[in-house]
Design an enzyme around this catalytic site. Structure first.
Site, mmCIF file in Angstrom:
data_model
loop_
_atom_site.group_PDB
_atom_site.id
_atom_site.type_symbol
_atom_site.label_atom_id
_atom_site.label_comp_id
_atom_site.label_asym_id
_atom_site.label_seq_id
_atom_site.Cartn_x
_atom_site.Cartn_y
_atom_site.Cartn_z
ATOM 1 N N VAL A 182 7.353 -8.022 -3.689
ATOM 2 C CA VAL A 182 7.342 -8.202 -2.230
ATOM 3 C C VAL A 182 6.627 -7.034 -1.558
ATOM 4 O O VAL A 182 5.809 -7.225 -0.647
ATOM 5 C CB VAL A 182 8.777 -8.336 -1.688
ATOM 6 C CG1 VAL A 182 8.781 -8.321 -0.157
ATOM 7 C CG2 VAL A 182 9.422 -9.618 -2.189
ATOM 8 N N LYS A 183 6.896 -5.837 -2.042
ATOM 9 C CA LYS A 183 6.241 -4.689 -1.412
ATOM 10 C C LYS A 183 4.736 -4.716 -1.642
ATOM 11 O O LYS A 183 3.955 -4.384 -0.750
ATOM 12 C CB LYS A 183 6.817 -3.379 -1.928
ATOM 13 C CG LYS A 183 6.149 -2.191 -1.229
ATOM 14 C CD LYS A 183 6.732 -0.857 -1.549
ATOM 15 C CE LYS A 183 5.993 0.223 -0.749
ATOM 16 N NZ LYS A 183 6.483 1.582 -1.032
ATOM 17 N N LEU A 184 4.315 -5.078 -2.843
ATOM 18 C CA LEU A 184 2.879 -5.097 -3.125
ATOM 19 C C LEU A 184 2.154 -6.143 -2.293
ATOM 20 O O LEU A 184 1.027 -5.918 -1.830
ATOM 21 C CB LEU A 184 2.641 -5.316 -4.613
ATOM 22 C CG LEU A 184 3.010 -4.125 -5.504
ATOM 23 C CD1 LEU A 184 2.999 -4.517 -6.972
ATOM 24 C CD2 LEU A 184 2.058 -2.953 -5.254
ATOM 25 N N ASN A 187 1.935 -4.571 1.088
ATOM 26 C CA ASN A 187 0.961 -3.483 1.147
ATOM 27 C C ASN A 187 -0.473 -3.991 1.088
ATOM 28 O O ASN A 187 -1.367 -3.428 1.707
ATOM 29 C CB ASN A 187 1.216 -2.502 0.001
ATOM 30 C CG ASN A 187 2.508 -1.728 0.212
ATOM 31 O OD1 ASN A 187 3.189 -1.913 1.204
ATOM 32 N ND2 ASN A 187 2.843 -0.880 -0.735
#
Length: 559
Positions: A182-184, A187
């Site tokens: 999810v973070k990637l 980002n």
């Protein structure tokens, strides 16, 4: 329940250890200390360990030693490789973490890494949580970092009391690795948006519009975005790249690898990734000084600091505290000032205000090398001559002086200072590049920068003194350092790690120094805070006649 501890132990809080105490990891650690947990940490650099230990956490020599007595191990290092280094092997956390403990990974890394570490930990009864974060140093210090957690819900609930000391919201998004995924995705989207803002700047410039004004205006229009706000806070997309380009590029590149492994691609995001990686490559040498800064990509989360702030070391002193407690430091430890500290201190100095934003100040930074040694000798010789005269004319060498008096203490400090001047870790010469005829106000362009420098040094645990000793050897310094005509060497600042403490700053009462509508009459609010320390010294009486030295005649301070 964490095994191996009595109910009484558990009431006193969990045993928490940190590896990675950079710009985000350190405020996280400090929040956990404040929450009442028993906190320890591992830092590779001794100076970092000393600074972090001030908050009450215990420094240990290796990740393995750290892990042996923990309930929760928190990893907040820079890269995937560093996660494997500090967690795996015979000297890693997983070699010694006890059964029932939990390993929490905050670093943005490969989604496969938490799963691989979980397989190793399972044999020892150690659980792993993938807890990618969004936010920066100020968010961690305020308890508002966002956590994207992958792993078992029961494990998350077990360590929630620790995570909640620095994170809110804490979002469970799936199994191990899903927090990273999810973070990637986030980002990559952020990186693409930043690249689009950069293109908008380019287009505005080619249309004859000031890009900064265009971005400022668009921030109030339908083209506004979170990425545009981040660029505005950094001054420009180039400013954002300078502060966080390396981290943006790292995470977007990881997202590209993740997509490729899954048989898909980033589509339009790939162009942004290439743009950001190219920009980051040009800044790699400067960005290498940001060692231990964890994932500052997300540093400008809502309500948080700009990426510029996240690219700097953690401030150990609040702004107001720094302003009211910084004093001249003339005794230094025999240790160098690291390059990353010098970078942050001089970055702050060069952000000082100047007329029409001309920034006419320049700083010659002399740490080691033949010119540095020669310059320290020149200024040191001048300092001893000047102090020899001053201590006699101002009565510092009186035989009947009380040894414990402020005057006697200052005399001893100054004698040590001038006698050991050649050993100061860093000598900085602030200079003014004249762009017009000399005026009485020209110092307003360089001395605020000196003030910023000394306050930034204070914030990072260093200290300094601004002196005018260089004036006595101005010609020699110019010849040595090839200082051009039209440039004024405005003073000499010594810098280093204080051998003692800053101690109290003594001043006359506020009511003597601040007036209201009538000269000499203080306003009712001009009252010193409790605990203020006063000095018996002050300006000469109006009836006294004495020569008043120029602003650079002695050793001064930022405070």
């Amino acid at each position: 329940m964490v095994r191996g501890r009595s109910p009484a132990d558990r009431e006193r809080g969990l045993r928490v250890g940190f590896v990675g105490v950079g710009s985000v990891g350190r405020p996280m650690l400090e929040q956990v200390v404040r929450a009442g947990h028993e906190v320890s940490f591992h830092a590779r650099r001794p100076e970092v360990a000393r600074e972090v230990a001030v908050c009450g956490a215990t420094s240990v020599a290796s990740p393995a030693e750290l892990g042996a007595a923990l309930d929760v191990a928190v990893v907040c290092v820079f890269s995937d490789a560093q996660v494997h280094e500090v967690c795996g092997g015979d000297d890693g956390l997983l070699a010694t973490l006890p059964a029932g403990s939990t390993l929490v990974i905050h670093t943005t890394c490969s989604p496969e890494t938490p799963t691989e570490l979980a397989r190793v930990g399972q044999a020892r009864g150690v659980s792993v949580l993938d807890a990618a974060f969004s936010g920066g140093p100020a968010d961690a210090a305020a308890g508002r970092v966002t956590l994207l957690v992958g792993g078992e819900v029961a494990v998350l609930e077990r360590v929630r009391p620790v995570l909640a000391s620095y994170a809110s919201p804490i979002l469970h998004v799936g199994g191990l690795g899903d927090g990273q995924r999810v973070k990637l995705v986030n980002n990559a989207l952020f990186g693409a948006n930043v690249a689009l803002v950069a293109e908008a700047e380019r287009l505005a410039g080619e249309l004859g519009i000031d890009p900064a004004r265009a971005i400022e205006a668009i921030g109030h229009c339908s083209g506004a975005s979170y990425a545009l706000g981040t660029v505005r806070a950094a001054g420009s997309s180039a400013g954002l790249h300078a502060a966080a380009g390396r981290y943006i590029a790292k995470d977007v590149a990881t997202a590209k690898q993740l997509a490729a492994a899954a048989g898909t691609h980033l589509g339009l995001l790939a162009t942004a990734a290439d743009t950001l990686e190219s920009a980051a490559d040009t800044l790699e040498s400067a960005a290498d000084t940001l060692e231990s800064a964890a994932d500052t990509l997300e540093s400008a989360a809502p309500g948080g600091p700009s990426p510029l702030e996240a690219g700097l070391p953690a401030d150990t002193v609040g702004l107001l505290a720094g302003l009211t407690t910084t004093r001249a430091i003339r005794r230094y430890r025999d240790e160098p000032v690291p390059a990353e500290a010098l970078r942050a201190i001089l970055f702050a100095a060069t952000r000082a205000p100047s007329g029409s934003n001309r920034q006419p100040f320049r700083f010659v930074v002399l740490a080691d090398g033949p010119n540095a040694d020669a310059a320290k000798r020149l200024v040191g010789d001048a300092a001893r001559r000047i102090w020899q005269t001053k201590q006699h004319t101002d009565g510092y060498d009186r035989a009947d002086a009380e040894p414990a008096s402020p005057r006697a203490r200052l005399a001893r400090a100054m004698r040590h200072y001038v006698d050991t001047f050649e050993q100061v870790p860093v000598l900085i010469l602030p200079c003014l590049v004249r762009y017009r005829e000399p005026t009485l106000m020209e110092g307003a362009s360089v001395y605020p920068a000196c003030q910023n420098l000394l306050l930034a040094a204070r914030a990072l645990g260093y200290g300094g003194a601004l002196t005018g000793f260089s004036l006595a050897v101005d010609a020699e310094l110019r010849a040595l350092l090839d200082v051009p005509e039209g440039t004024v060497i405005a003073g000499a600042i010594t810098l280093g790690r204080p051998a003692g403490q800053h101690g109290p700053v003594r001043r006359r009462p506020l009511a003597e120094l601040v007036y209201g509508e009538t000269w000499g009459e203080a306003p009712a609010w001009a009252i010193d805070p409790p605990g203020t320390t006063f000095t018996a010294a002050g300006p000469p009486n109006a009836t006294e006649t004495r020569s008043v030295p120029g602003p650079n005649a002695g050793a001064g301070t930022a405070g």
